[in-house]
Design a protein around this motif. Structure first.
Motif, PDB file in Angstrom:
ATOM      1  N   ARG A 128       0.948  -1.263   0.007  1.00 26.60           N
ATOM      2  CA  ARG A 128      -0.194   0.008  -0.103  1.00 26.60           C
ATOM      3  C   ARG A 128       0.993   1.359  -0.065  1.00 26.60           C
ATOM      4  O   ARG A 128       0.425   2.332  -0.405  1.00 26.60           O
ATOM      5  N   ASP A 184      -0.449 -16.450  -6.020  1.00 23.89           N
ATOM      6  CA  ASP A 184      -1.420 -15.722  -6.009  1.00 23.89           C
ATOM      7  C   ASP A 184      -1.075 -14.522  -4.798  1.00 23.89           C
ATOM      8  O   ASP A 184      -1.584 -13.422  -5.180  1.00 23.89           O
ATOM      9  N   PRO A 185      -0.240 -14.788  -3.744  1.00 25.74           N
ATOM     10  CA  PRO A 185      -0.176 -13.626  -3.022  1.00 25.74           C
ATOM     11  C   PRO A 185       0.926 -12.553  -3.836  1.00 25.74           C
ATOM     12  O   PRO A 185       0.702 -11.075  -3.695  1.00 25.74           O
ATOM     13  N   ARG A 244      -1.789 -10.476  -5.758  1.00 23.98           N
ATOM     14  CA  ARG A 244      -2.440  -9.780  -4.751  1.00 23.98           C
ATOM     15  C   ARG A 244      -1.658  -8.673  -4.457  1.00 23.98           C
ATOM     16  O   ARG A 244      -2.010  -7.246  -4.135  1.00 23.98           O
ATOM     17  N   THR A 245      -0.233  -8.922  -4.317  1.00 20.96           N
ATOM     18  CA  THR A 245       0.683  -7.522  -3.787  1.00 20.96           C
ATOM     19  C   THR A 245       0.646  -6.612  -4.929  1.00 20.96           C
ATOM     20  O   THR A 245       0.508  -5.424  -4.904  1.00 20.96           O
ATOM     21  N   ALA A 300      -2.268  -4.596  -5.080  1.00 21.59           N
ATOM     22  CA  ALA A 300      -2.455  -3.660  -3.919  1.00 21.59           C
ATOM     23  C   ALA A 300      -1.677  -2.630  -3.896  1.00 21.59           C
ATOM     24  O   ALA A 300      -1.818  -1.745  -3.093  1.00 21.59           O
ATOM     25  N   GLU A 332      -9.437  -5.239  -3.276  1.00 21.78           N
ATOM     26  CA  GLU A 332      -9.918  -5.602  -1.847  1.00 21.78           C
ATOM     27  C   GLU A 332      -8.661  -5.193  -0.777  1.00 21.78           C
ATOM     28  O   GLU A 332      -7.725  -4.856  -1.060  1.00 21.78           O
ATOM     29  N   THR A 333      -9.068  -5.261   0.601  1.00 15.84           N
ATOM     30  CA  THR A 333      -8.385  -4.941   1.468  1.00 15.84           C
ATOM     31  C   THR A 333      -6.959  -5.506   1.484  1.00 15.84           C
ATOM     32  O   THR A 333      -7.260  -6.974   1.502  1.00 15.84           O
ATOM     33  N   TRP A 334      -5.851  -5.001   1.934  1.00 18.53           N
ATOM     34  CA  TRP A 334      -4.808  -5.693   1.791  1.00 18.53           C
ATOM     35  C   TRP A 334      -4.680  -6.643   3.199  1.00 18.53           C
ATOM     36  O   TRP A 334      -4.645  -6.249   4.206  1.00 18.53           O
ATOM     37  N   GLY A 369      -1.496 -10.826   1.604  1.00 20.84           N
ATOM     38  CA  GLY A 369      -1.534 -11.699   0.431  1.00 20.84           C
ATOM     39  C   GLY A 369      -2.210 -13.024   0.656  1.00 20.84           C
ATOM     40  O   GLY A 369      -1.924 -13.891   0.067  1.00 20.84           O
TER      41      GLY A 369
END
Lengths: 171, 677
Positions: A84, A101-102, A105-106, A109, B568-570, B573
């Motif tokens: 973030r 996947d992480p 997502r990172t 984000a 989505e909210t962090w 991961g």
């Protein structure tokens, strides 16, 4: 106890000698990175490092960037604890199944604009781990990569050059 | 029958006509229970509105005397009103209006399972008895109504009597309230005997002539009796049991309003009936207040039952009121009437505020209970998405009780602080030390209260739901939301416009003690004791609002011309984000449990069952972290054991042998004859 002190006193400096001119070069590269970052992000560069399955060789070199010698913080560059807060992702290692996947997502984000730098040979083409059952593929198979730093592991100076290259690429 | 002012008497009669109508309507047998529910509680609502008009008229200076000569022996049932009674009528009505409206929606769930007729009947009797207690003007009237109030609340409390814990809570409440009643009875009779009158209005003048010993004894007895009702530590044991067990609108009334009648009694004892007492009266009340405040909030901080948290927090707030009251008594005894009046104004203001926000919080907890059927915070969470309005109201109540500006709790605690800090004007060092203890206790209490309500709100309403009922919760009916909105509004108004309350309170306290409170106030600012303390609640509110608006506006300016992307909210991961990852209520309280281990004496136990093949595989882990209750263990259990042992000894007398009983009768007769001759 005395032998320990004796050992400490007798041991000379064992780190490698610096290459002449290296110091000045680091400063030049870092200043350039900072200039680019300020133009592009409006502030100094914040970096989030993601280990996608690395052997930790690259992490040691990235860690060295914070050592007193390189001391990236003096140029405003800062390793942060959450995507973030980041402008730049440093991704190391071949991307393993558990980390695919992480990693995605990172990336999601991280607020745009952002750059992704793949660090090391494994991040580029999975290196010696290529074809392993736990490996999904290189970083570029998961994320759009702005720059690749070769080497196993790459030197801190080369990592800095990689970040600079990613910044110099027109968005 | 003596009637003075017609308006007051009319309002008085209208009020009780409404409650009587409600009680009667509730008992009319009908096929559907809706009549009892809606009409019974609706009449109580109208009655409470009439009562607030009565109270306001009384605060404005209206007086009345209303005597029904034949209802009770010796003086009849006598009622009257002065400003103090009128103020407490306003407090009661402020709690009763929303509670009656809330009951219409809340008791719908009890239809078919419990008698709504009995509930609505007891509700009307309960509210009416509370108002009449504040208006009673002689001993028998007061005690009769005090008992009716206790019985009505007892029957409301044991509504869910099929549950063992409810019956246990009811039993403890019944015993405690009657122990208090016994103390009151003895105290009242001693005072009546010593002064030669049972009329409250004549006590003030007569009690000053009593000797110190009997005054002290009467003070202790009455303080014990009223303290039991108020729930001061160590007489608080019934509160944490009774408030969670009762239906929520009843909890709101019992906790927000009924315990205030204990405060009412103490104020009467200390400033009206017994007159100025020695220093140790005030010092005792102040120390009891300090202990109740700190221990109350510490127990509230670690409990996982949402309604029990609120019950312990009532103990805390009664402690804060007692700090004001004790300070007023100490100032009065030290001949500083201005400061005494200031401290009493602070205490009474907090009583009013507590009625507003504690009723609100109990109704919020009731809405949560209604929607999820659990009071256990470990099973709640995520309700702000499912019950947004209830969440906002509960948040306002939490902010008010945590004494954050611009809500009402801040102002009365500020005033209490000022009056405690002004104790330097007393020159006795022991008294100064006691005040310093009070200041420290109040500071600690307010800080812990913030933590307590961050936990109560955060765990209950934020993050992900921790159980299926919480995930499926839906917003409650408007009859339950409207009263919460009303009380939330009251919390804001009482916080930003204290002058609305301070003017009548100042007059009330002046009537009672004959000293003007050492303060000045106008619509915006309040100044205590010259320039000693100054606060401008309205400007604080305006400033905070402006600050929030500036943030909103600033964000809007920054956000203009920027691209937006929602993701989505962090969660670091993680692939799966469940409620199991969340902070629990126990975890939140654990640091406090460790710091204050001396008080909680936590018993920790960890049971791990390993797989028989390998210790690396765990089948079950059970973790217990229970606190113990010091007062129950150290004070009440030994007392109960003693009483049981004495009862066993006394059982020898009751042999079951008729011949022996005849001997008893003969022996008594002979003894009486000898005594009389």
């Amino acid at each position: 106890m005395t032998s320990l002190f004796e050992y400490i006193l007798k041991t000379p400096v064992v780190t490698e000698a610096l290459k002449p001119g290296d110091d000045a070069q680091i400063e030049v590269i870092s200043r350039q990175i900072d200039d680019h970052a300020r133009k592009r992000f409006g502030r100094s560069l914040h970096i989030r490092q993601v280990d996608a399955g690395s052997c930790n060789g690259c992490e040691l070199e990235i860690g060295a960037l914070n050592s007193p010698y390189y001391d990236l913080e003096r140029f405003g560059m800062h390793f942060v604890a959450s995507p973030r807060h980041a402008d730049c992702l440093l991704v190391t290692g071949p991307v393993t199944r558990n980390m695919a996947d992480p990693l995605k997502r990172t990336y999601e984000a991280t607020p745009a604009p952002k750059i992704v730098v793949a660090i090391g040979d494994c991040a580029h083409d999975c290196g010696v781990f290529a074809g392993g059952y736990g490996v999904v593929g290189p970083v570029s198979a998961i994320l759009p990569v702005d720059a690749v730093v070769h080497g196993c592991p790459p030197e801190p100076r080369e990592i800095l050059l990689g970040i600079l290259a990613a910044l110099e690429r027109q968005p | 029958m003596i009637i003075e002012s017609t308006l007051m008497v009319d309002l008085f009669l209208v009020t009780f006509a409404c409650f009587s109508a409600g009680a009667v309507a509730a008992l009319i047998p009908t096929p559907s229970s809706a009549l009892a529910r809606v009409v019974g509680h609706g009449c109580a609502l109208v009655g409470a509105i009439a009562a607030i008009a009565f109270g306001v008229a009384g605060l404005a200076g209206g007086s009345m005397e209303f005597i029904v000569p034949d209802l009770l022996p010796i003086g009849g049932a006598a009622f009257g009103v002065d400003r103090l009674s009128a103020f407490f009528v306003v407090v009661i009505a402020l709690g009763a209006i929303p509670a009656a409206l809330y009951a219409i929606g809340y008791t719908r769930e009890y239809a078919g399972k419990h008698s709504l007729a009995a509930m609505a009947f007891a509700f009307n009797v309960f509210v009416a008895a509370m108002i009449l207690v504040a208006l009673a003007r002689n001993v028998l009237t007061f005690l009769a109504l005090w008992e009716i109030m206790a019985l009505a609340s007892y029957f409301l409390l044991i509504t869910e009597r099929e549950r063992d814990d409810t019956l246990h809570a009811g039993w403890v409440y019944f015993v405690m309230t009657h122990a208090g009643f016994a103390a009151l009875l003895v105290g009242f009779l001693l005072l009546a005997q010593a002064t030669g009158t049972i009329s409250f209005t004549e006590w003030g003048a007569a009690a000053a002539k009593l000797d110190a010993g009997s005054r002290n004894l009467i003070f202790v007895l009455l303080a014990l009796g009223f303290g039991t009702k108020a729930g001061i530590i160590p007489l608080h044991v019934w509160l944490p049991l009774a408030h969670p067990a009762a239906p929520s609108h009843v909890s709101a009334l019992m906790s927000g309003v009924m315990i205030k009648l204990g405060v009412y009694g103490l104020v009467r004892v200390a400033f009206d009936w017994l007159g100025v007492g020695p220093l140790w009266w005030g010092a005792t009340i102040l120390i009891v207040g300090a202990v109740s405040g700190v221990l109350g909030v510490l127990y509230a901080l670690v409990d996982a039952d949402l309604k029990r948290v609120l019950a312990y927090s009532s103990v805390e707030n009664i402690g804060i009121i007692m700090l004001g009251l004790g300070a007023a008594m100490l100032f009065q005894a030290s001949n500083l009437p201005g400061l005494a009046a200031l401290a009493l104004v602070a205490g009474l203001y907090h009583a009013l505020n507590h009625a507003a926000f504690k009723s609100l919080l109990f109704m919020g907890a009731g809405a949560v209970l209604h929607a999820t059927h659990t009071r256990n915070m470990e099973d709640l969470g995520g309700l702000i998405k499912r019950m947004p309005q209830t969440a906002i109201f509960f948040l306002i109540g939490s902010l008010a009780i945590a004494a954050l500006p611009p809500f009402n709790g801040f102002f009365s605690e500020w005033l209490t602080f000022q009056s405690l800090l002004l104790s330097f004007q007393i020159s006795a060092h022991t008294v100064n030390l006691i005040f310093a203890l009070g200041v420290a206790a109040l500071a600690l209490t307010s800080g812990l209260a913030v933590a307590c309500f961050v936990r109560a709100f955060g765990i209950t309403f934020l993050a992900l739901p921790r159980s299926e009922p919480a995930a499926l919760a839906r917003e409650v009916a408007w009859t339950m939301r409207a009263p919460m909105a009303l009380l939330a509004l009251a919390c804001v108004v009482l916080g930003i416009a204290p002058s609305l309350v301070l003017a009548p309170l100042e007059a009330t306290v002046f009537d009672l003690m004959g000293g003007h409170a050492d303060m000045r106030f106008d619509l915006t600012a309040v100044v205590a004791n010259g320039e000693f303390g100054w606060v401008a609640p309205l400007w604080i509110a305006v400033g905070l609002a402006a600050f929030l608006m500036a943030i909103a506006l600033g964000l809007r300016v920054i956000r203009a011309n920027k691209q937006w992307r929602y993701y989505e909210t962090w969660g670091c991961g993680r692939a799966l984000q469940t409620a199991r990852f969340e902070f629990t209520a126990t975890a939140f309280a654990n640091p406090f449990k460790r710091v204050f281990a001396l008080l909680y004496r936590p018993v920790k136990e960890l049971d791990i069952e390993f797989h028989p093949e390998s210790r690396y595989f765990v089948r079950t882990i059970a973790y217990y972290n229970e606190g113990r209750l010091i007062f129950e263990d150290a004070l009440y259990r030994p007392l109960l054991r003693l009483i049981q042992a004495l009862a066993r000894e006394a059982r020898v007398l009751q042999s079951g042998n008729v011949h022996r009983y005849l001997v008893y009768i003969l022996a008594t007769l002979v003894a009486l004859l000898i005594l009389t001759v």
